[in-house]
Structure formats: C-alpha cells, structure tokens
Design a protein around this motif. Structure first.
Motif, PDB file in Angstrom:
ATOM      1  N   ILE A   5      11.297  20.733  37.021  1.00 39.05           N
ATOM      2  CA  ILE A   5      11.729  22.048  36.548  1.00 39.05           C
ATOM      3  C   ILE A   5      12.860  22.588  37.417  1.00 39.05           C
ATOM      4  CG2 ILE A   5      10.991  24.424  36.125  1.00 39.05           C
ATOM      5  CD1 ILE A   5       8.204  23.353  35.572  1.00 39.05           C
ATOM      6  N   ALA A   6      12.887  22.212  38.688  1.00 46.63           N
ATOM      7  CA  ALA A   6      13.914  22.705  39.612  1.00 46.63           C
ATOM      8  C   ALA A   6      15.259  22.031  39.401  1.00 46.63           C
ATOM      9  CB  ALA A   6      13.459  22.500  41.048  1.00 46.63           C
ATOM     10  N   ALA A   7      15.314  20.958  38.626  1.00 50.98           N
ATOM     11  CA  ALA A   7      16.563  20.214  38.459  1.00 50.98           C
ATOM     12  C   ALA A   7      17.675  21.089  37.882  1.00 50.98           C
ATOM     13  CB  ALA A   7      16.339  18.986  37.581  1.00 50.98           C
ATOM     14  N   LEU A   8      17.385  21.844  36.838  1.00 46.91           N
ATOM     15  CA  LEU A   8      18.423  22.671  36.211  1.00 46.91           C
ATOM     16  C   LEU A   8      18.937  23.767  37.143  1.00 46.91           C
ATOM     17  CD1 LEU A   8      20.120  23.145  33.700  1.00 46.91           C
ATOM     18  CD2 LEU A   8      18.304  24.633  32.868  1.00 46.91           C
ATOM     19  N   PRO A   9      18.071  24.551  37.810  1.00 46.13           N
ATOM     20  CA  PRO A   9      18.612  25.542  38.746  1.00 46.13           C
ATOM     21  C   PRO A   9      19.377  24.903  39.909  1.00 46.13           C
ATOM     22  CG  PRO A   9      16.354  26.093  38.218  1.00 46.13           C
ATOM     23  CD  PRO A   9      16.632  24.752  37.611  1.00 46.13           C
ATOM     24  N   LEU A  10      18.945  23.735  40.370  1.00 46.35           N
ATOM     25  CA  LEU A  10      19.662  23.080  41.461  1.00 46.35           C
ATOM     26  C   LEU A  10      21.050  22.613  41.018  1.00 46.35           C
ATOM     27  CD1 LEU A  10      16.823  21.050  43.176  1.00 46.35           C
ATOM     28  CD2 LEU A  10      17.898  23.162  43.963  1.00 46.35           C
ATOM     29  N   ILE A  11      21.141  22.108  39.794  1.00 41.70           N
ATOM     30  CA  ILE A  11      22.460  21.750  39.257  1.00 41.70           C
ATOM     31  C   ILE A  11      23.318  22.995  39.116  1.00 41.70           C
ATOM     32  CG2 ILE A  11      23.639  20.889  37.192  1.00 41.70           C
ATOM     33  CD1 ILE A  11      21.275  18.944  36.845  1.00 41.70           C
ATOM     34  N   TRP A  12      22.701  24.078  38.661  1.00 44.64           N
ATOM     35  CA  TRP A  12      23.420  25.347  38.515  1.00 44.64           C
ATOM     36  C   TRP A  12      23.925  25.835  39.875  1.00 44.64           C
ATOM     37  CZ3 TRP A  12      24.425  27.411  33.822  1.00 44.64           C
ATOM     38  CH2 TRP A  12      24.972  28.679  33.791  1.00 44.64           C
ATOM     39  N   PHE A  13      23.102  25.745  40.913  1.00 43.79           N
ATOM     40  CA  PHE A  13      23.521  26.136  42.262  1.00 43.79           C
ATOM     41  C   PHE A  13      24.676  25.268  42.737  1.00 43.79           C
ATOM     42  CE2 PHE A  13      19.113  27.859  43.621  1.00 43.79           C
ATOM     43  CZ  PHE A  13      19.321  28.988  42.850  1.00 43.79           C
ATOM     44  N   PHE A  14      24.589  23.958  42.518  1.00 45.06           N
ATOM     45  CA  PHE A  14      25.637  23.047  42.947  1.00 45.06           C
ATOM     46  C   PHE A  14      26.955  23.378  42.258  1.00 45.06           C
ATOM     47  CE2 PHE A  14      27.879  18.943  42.594  1.00 45.06           C
ATOM     48  CZ  PHE A  14      28.077  18.701  43.945  1.00 45.06           C
ATOM     49  N   LEU A  15      26.920  23.618  40.954  1.00 45.02           N
ATOM     50  CA  LEU A  15      28.139  24.001  40.233  1.00 45.02           C
ATOM     51  C   LEU A  15      28.659  25.353  40.701  1.00 45.02           C
ATOM     52  CD1 LEU A  15      27.227  22.835  36.623  1.00 45.02           C
ATOM     53  CD2 LEU A  15      28.757  21.726  38.262  1.00 45.02           C
ATOM     54  N   GLY A  16      27.750  26.259  41.062  1.00 46.18           N
ATOM     55  CA  GLY A  16      28.172  27.556  41.597  1.00 46.18           C
ATOM     56  C   GLY A  16      28.877  27.420  42.931  1.00 46.18           C
ATOM     57  N   VAL A  17      28.393  26.534  43.794  1.00 48.37           N
ATOM     58  CA  VAL A  17      29.045  26.310  45.090  1.00 48.37           C
ATOM     59  C   VAL A  17      30.437  25.732  44.882  1.00 48.37           C
ATOM     60  CG1 VAL A  17      28.961  24.897  47.185  1.00 48.37           C
ATOM     61  CG2 VAL A  17      26.938  26.113  46.445  1.00 48.37           C
ATOM     62  N   ILE A  18      30.558  24.774  43.971  1.00 51.94           N
ATOM     63  CA  ILE A  18      31.875  24.197  43.685  1.00 51.94           C
ATOM     64  C   ILE A  18      32.819  25.258  43.130  1.00 51.94           C
ATOM     65  CG2 ILE A  18      33.098  22.578  42.180  1.00 51.94           C
ATOM     66  CD1 ILE A  18      30.681  20.719  42.452  1.00 51.94           C
ATOM     67  N   SER A  19      32.325  26.065  42.210  1.00 49.41           N
ATOM     68  CA  SER A  19      33.150  27.119  41.621  1.00 49.41           C
ATOM     69  C   SER A  19      33.564  28.158  42.660  1.00 49.41           C
ATOM     70  CB  SER A  19      32.386  27.788  40.484  1.00 49.41           C
ATOM     71  OG  SER A  19      33.094  28.890  39.997  1.00 49.41           O
ATOM     72  N   ASP A  20      32.628  28.562  43.517  1.00 45.70           N
ATOM     73  CA  ASP A  20      32.960  29.539  44.555  1.00 45.70           C
ATOM     74  C   ASP A  20      33.978  28.977  45.542  1.00 45.70           C
ATOM     75  OD1 ASP A  20      31.272  31.394  43.444  1.00 45.70           O
ATOM     76  OD2 ASP A  20      29.573  30.842  44.716  1.00 45.70           O
ATOM     77  N   PHE A  21      33.843  27.702  45.903  1.00 47.80           N
ATOM     78  CA  PHE A  21      34.820  27.078  46.798  1.00 47.80           C
ATOM     79  C   PHE A  21      36.203  27.075  46.159  1.00 47.80           C
ATOM     80  CE2 PHE A  21      37.207  23.505  48.468  1.00 47.80           C
ATOM     81  CZ  PHE A  21      37.083  23.716  49.834  1.00 47.80           C
ATOM     82  N   ARG A  22      36.256  26.732  44.875  1.00 46.98           N
ATOM     83  CA  ARG A  22      37.544  26.707  44.182  1.00 46.98           C
ATOM     84  C   ARG A  22      38.178  28.095  44.136  1.00 46.98           C
ATOM     85  NH1 ARG A  22      39.274  27.939  39.368  1.00 46.98           N
ATOM     86  NH2 ARG A  22      37.184  28.327  38.574  1.00 46.98           N
ATOM     87  N   ILE A  23      37.365  29.101  43.838  1.00 44.95           N
ATOM     88  CA  ILE A  23      37.896  30.462  43.731  1.00 44.95           C
ATOM     89  C   ILE A  23      38.343  30.986  45.092  1.00 44.95           C
ATOM     90  CG2 ILE A  23      37.239  32.854  43.267  1.00 44.95           C
ATOM     91  CD1 ILE A  23      35.486  31.739  40.981  1.00 44.95           C
ATOM     92  N   LEU A  24      37.566  30.719  46.132  1.00 37.86           N
ATOM     93  CA  LEU A  24      37.879  31.268  47.452  1.00 37.86           C
ATOM     94  C   LEU A  24      39.011  30.535  48.160  1.00 37.86           C
ATOM     95  CD1 LEU A  24      34.322  32.009  48.843  1.00 37.86           C
ATOM     96  CD2 LEU A  24      36.062  33.678  48.209  1.00 37.86           C
TER      97      LEU A  24
END
Length: 100
Positions: free
Chosen positions: A35-54
């Motif tokens: 069940i944690a797989a989807l939120p963990l993927i979401w967190f990983f994509l969020g970190v990548i997106s935040d790095f790109r934006i910052l």
C-alpha cells in the motif's frame, strides 16, 4: 507588509494540514509495503519536481530582481533539505508504524 502578515498567519496552518495529511497516509498504510508503494512513488516524484523547480528552473526574475543569487540558493538548499527530511520521516513512519 500585509502579504507578510498573511503568509505568517497562513504558513503554520498549511504545515498543520500537511502534517495531518501525512499522518493520514501513515494510518492508511499501517506498515504495508504494498500500500505504501504509491505514496512513496509520489514522494520520489515530488522530490524530483522540487529539485527541478528550486535549482534547475528557478524564476530568473526573482534572482535578478533582488540581485542576491547566493541568498536564493542558500534558502533553496535549506528548503530542499527540509523537504527531504519531511518526506523521509513520513515514509519511515508509513513503513514502520503498524500500531496506529
């Protein structure tokens, strides 16, 4: 000045809501890695997106307008570290907490 007061009053509320959302995820997952797989993927994509934006695509007008590129990147590094810590705490809680 009024925008600073608005952000100062709104930011703690936003952090509280985000904390409740994170704890809701922890409650939903309850230690199940499947069940944690989807939120963990979401967190990983969020970190990548935040790095790109910052760091990769910062708003050049802000950096040029204040003419303090060093301070922008100093704040961006602190913000990114905080993002990773918050995501890490929530991910660790999701994977280890099964008693909630």
């Amino acid at each position: 000045m009024s925008l600073d007061l608005f952000r100062g009053a709104l930011l703690p509320l936003v952090w509280a809501i985000l904390w409740l959302i994170g704890m809701g995820l922890v409650w939903l997952v309850r230690g199940s890695k499947g069940i944690a797989a989807l939120p963990l993927i979401w967190f990983f994509l969020g970190v990548i997106s935040d790095f790109r934006i910052l760091f990769l695509d910062p708003i050049e007008l802000i950096i040029d307008d204040i003419d303090l590129g060093f301070w922008y990147y100093f704040g961006a590094v602190i913000t990114f570290v905080e993002i990773i810590v918050c995501y890490g705490i929530c991910a660790a809680a999701m994977l280890t907490r099964d008693d909630i």
